[in-house]
Design a protein around this motif. Sequence first.
Motif: not given
Length: 316
Positions: A8-23
């Motif tokens: 929090a706060p949720p940030d979709n761009r950061r979450l995408s970079h955190l998980c990486g391509p196809t997680d």
Amino acid sequence: MILRHSFAPPDNRRLSHLCGPTDEHLRAIEAGLQVSVAHRHEQFRVDGPKARAQRAMEVLQALYEMAARPISAETVQLMLAGDSAMAEDADGAMVLHTRRADLKARTPNQSVYLDNIASHDITFGIGPAGTGKTYLAVAMAVDALERSAVQRIVLTRPAVEAGEKLGFLPGDLSQKVDPYLRPLYDALYDLMGFDKVVKAFERQALEIAPLAFMRGRTLNNAFIILDEAQNTTPEQMKMFLTRIGFGAKAVVTGDVSQIDLPKGQASGLIEAERILRRVKGIAHTRFTSADVVRHPLVARIVDAYDAARKASDAIK
């Protein structure tokens, strides 16, 4: 053990970079730490043994903090480098890979201390002489090196005279600083054996140096121990703690009742314990005279000095 965390706060761009391509970053964490990672939007769940689940959550937090831009697979692997599970005996106690087959925690506080070192990147061990703070930290470092969890061990102390003026010391730089570092050598010889220590020095898997030599360095994939930390200044302590790199683990030990700094000089250990008390990823273990594992008189001596200090403080 199951751990849950919401970024929090949720940030979709950061979450995408955190998980990486196809997680792929999450899959790398699962493979490296042998845990299961699941997420739904900003909510993450890690399932696995306690120490590894906590380590996985710490890695996720660190990745989220650096996820303003894409994270490379190499960065994730570097953060996970050497994270291999420690062995446990039938009672769940840690089994350390050292020359001392009988080495294990002898008091509840020592057991907590070992657990803290195993599950945190930075651990403070504070307490009186004879409680095993340094010896157990060196044992954990030797175990990590034997398991290839780290690539090298770095041991350091501030070069402060213990209430005596030693004057001019002859010899080269190594000979001048060796007296300050002798207790660390003694622990290594006991835990590894003389020949193994010599070979570790030769292949640069082992380094012992005064604290001043740490400035400007970044220590990756290393197990770093700062001993006698009560004799650091606040500036030295901050300098040491900011040397920690990826895949590194640090232990800071000291006895705040035996400060040899000039009168009026604040101890970096006392300040660090106060400032970092609530920082995630840092553990604090406080030892007492009940944890002393030397001659029984040592515990009584520690208690007597504590009582005298408290009486003096009450008078003031």
